[in-house]
Design an enzyme around this catalytic site. Structure first.
Site, PDB file in Angstrom:
ATOM      1  N   ALA A   4      11.755  30.187 -32.056  1.00  0.00           N
ATOM      2  CA  ALA A   4      11.008  29.222 -32.721  1.00  0.00           C
ATOM      3  C   ALA A   4      12.088  27.966 -32.861  1.00  0.00           C
ATOM      4  O   ALA A   4      13.217  28.063 -32.640  1.00  0.00           O
ATOM      5  CB  ALA A   4      10.824  29.534 -34.333  1.00  0.00           C
ATOM      6  N   LYS A   5      11.355  26.914 -33.276  1.00  0.00           N
ATOM      7  CA  LYS A   5      12.111  25.616 -33.499  1.00  0.00           C
ATOM      8  C   LYS A   5      11.460  24.793 -34.498  1.00  0.00           C
ATOM      9  O   LYS A   5      10.333  24.681 -34.619  1.00  0.00           O
ATOM     10  CB  LYS A   5      12.165  24.834 -32.308  1.00  0.00           C
ATOM     11  CG  LYS A   5      13.587  23.751 -32.307  1.00  0.00           C
ATOM     12  CD  LYS A   5      14.763  24.594 -31.809  1.00  0.00           C
ATOM     13  CE  LYS A   5      16.080  23.873 -31.824  1.00  0.00           C
ATOM     14  NZ  LYS A   5      17.314  24.419 -31.133  1.00  0.00           N
ATOM     15  N   GLY A   6      12.093  23.896 -35.268  1.00  0.00           N
ATOM     16  CA  GLY A   6      11.728  22.782 -36.227  1.00  0.00           C
ATOM     17  C   GLY A   6      12.194  21.519 -36.059  1.00  0.00           C
ATOM     18  O   GLY A   6      13.361  21.450 -35.413  1.00  0.00           O
TER      19      GLY A   6
END
Ligand code: GLU
Length: 423
Positions: A111-113
């Site tokens: 995941a990444k934000g």
């Protein structure tokens, strides 16, 4: 290569990832039929983040959290604050996390934000308000069993502390395991801050040994002297390497006998960048790419090694401290020129590895010594280098493709065994 309706043709980072997936598929035998799972993210969230500025006005920022894969466990990956953050970039970064956790065999997805903001343009109070509002906007999809953020470019342990506090307020109790890279007093792990740079050093030494490149006396050029590049440069210098050139967003400095890294890191505590440092001479940003070097460490942002730079660079070994620093066409040129590239998904995986240790420690409420953490980290890093090296020799491919073979086999086997709901 297929693409998604919300991604444009010029969105290079995501296209690079798709191309990397295309390259690995000939090596996946019957698992290939599941590969489309990697060509699209599992979940994409775009949020509006309004905050009250110190002068009373209201400004809106765009934020993202992308969960590329949840097949092998909860999502895992950092949060980036940078003015160029966009959906394409966050998707690519989340996908690289999927590969990274799988190469390391950590029980996570990817995941990444990110928030499109220049964090240096905000006051500390504005930064805190931005972080807390962003957290509350993504709170329903993160959690210790769902998706665990961590620091990335432009964020640090203070930001992680605010995320932990905001998420915990919503839950009614302290949830330390919702983020990693927190301050040690809030359930953070010893050794986490230096872990990514340490991993670059350990993987770099392990590969250098395999190609008979002595670290003692090796000339090293580093791009980006932040958390990752700074620690890697410090450790390599301690081991007898000569750090001859350093580039950051303020310029390039050079010293044929070596730049004193502890002194420079001290200087950077108060300076905006390397440009004004007295212990080296300034050279042009273009000359950086053709200086004499044995090892090159890109530790800044993606898309730095272009075709032209790949054709001219003198390094024998490239250690990708940053995520995605090499364009796919440039990668081919480096392979043709027999320049060994330790890919990002291996080279900079020390950070997420100690994040995993932090998450485990939070779950058990039992904390390890820094020595124990570094020992476990070093062992895992050396092991992954061996695994990837052997895979590359077996298939006569680059270390990047070898890492993708290892990772994709794990992810797609898990996918196959889980099956598709409803069946
Ligand atoms: N942002 C780091 C990376 O790109 C760390 C991610 C993590 O610790 O979850 O690997």
């Amino acid at each position: 290569m297929t693409n998604l309706s919300y991604i444009q043709q010029h969105d290079k980072a995501w296209l690079t990832f798709l191309e990397q997936i295309d390259r690995v598929s000939p090596f996946l035998e019957d698992l290939k039929e599941h590969i489309d799972i990697l060509r699209r993210p599992k979940r994409v969230l775009i949020v509006d983040v309004p905050i009250v500025m110190d002068d009373g006005s209201i400004r809106h920022f765009e934020g993202y959290r992308v969960q590329h894969s949840l097949t092998r466990g909860p999502g895992k990956g950092g949060i980036r604050y940078h003015p160029n953050v966009d959906l394409n970039e966050v998707m690519a970064l989340s996908a690289w996390m999927t590969i990274k956790t799988a190469v390391l065999n950590l029980p996570f997805g990817g995941a990444k934000g990110g928030v499109r903001v220049d964090p240096k343009s905000l006051s500390p109070r504005e930064l805190e308000r931005l972080t807390r509002r962003y957290t509350s906007e993504i709170a329903h999809i993160i959690g210790p069993q769902k998706d665990i953020p961590a620091p990335d470019v432009g964020t640090n342990q203070n930001v992680m502390g605010w995320i932990m506090d905001t998420y915990s307020s919503g839950q009614g109790h302290t949830v330390t395991g919702v983020v990693t890279g927190k301050p040690v007093h809030l359930g953070g792990s010893l050794g986490r801050i230096k872990a990514t740079g340490r991993g670059v050093y350990i993987t770099g030494c392990a590969i250098a040994k395999k190609i008979n490149l002595p670290i003692l006396g090796a000339k090293i050029a580093v791009q980006g002297l932040g958390n990752v590049g700074g620690e890697a440069a410090r450790l390599f210098q301690e081991a007898g390497a000569i750090i001859t050139s350093i580039q950051d967003h303020t310029g390039t400095i050079h010293h044929p006998e070596g730049i004193d890294i502890p002194k420079l890191l001290d200087y950077l505590q108060h300076a905006a960048g390397v440009a004004g440092f007295e212990g080296a001479q300034v050279i042009s940003n273009d000359d950086f790419w053709t200086t004499d070097m044995d090892i090159f460490i890109p530790a800044a942002l993606e898309g730095q090694i272009t075709v032209e730079r790949a054709q001219n660079i003198k390094a024998k070994l490239i250690l990708e401290g940053a995520n995605g620093p090499t364009y796919i066409e440039a990668d081919d040129i480096l392979t043709q020129r027999n320049i060994i590239v330790v890919p990002d998904v291996v080279c900079n995986s020390g950070g997420v590895t100690v994040s995993y240790f932090e998450w485990v420690q939070d779950m058990a409420s039992f904390f390890w010594s820094e020595e124990e953490i570094n020992q476990r980290l070093d062992k895992l890093m050396v092991q992954v280098v061996d695994d990837v090296w052997n895979m590359a020799n077996q298939h006569l491919c680059s270390l990047r493709t070898a890492a993708y073979i290892l990772a994709c086999r794990r992810i797609l086997t898990a996918r196959k065994e889980r099956g598709v709901f409803p069946g």
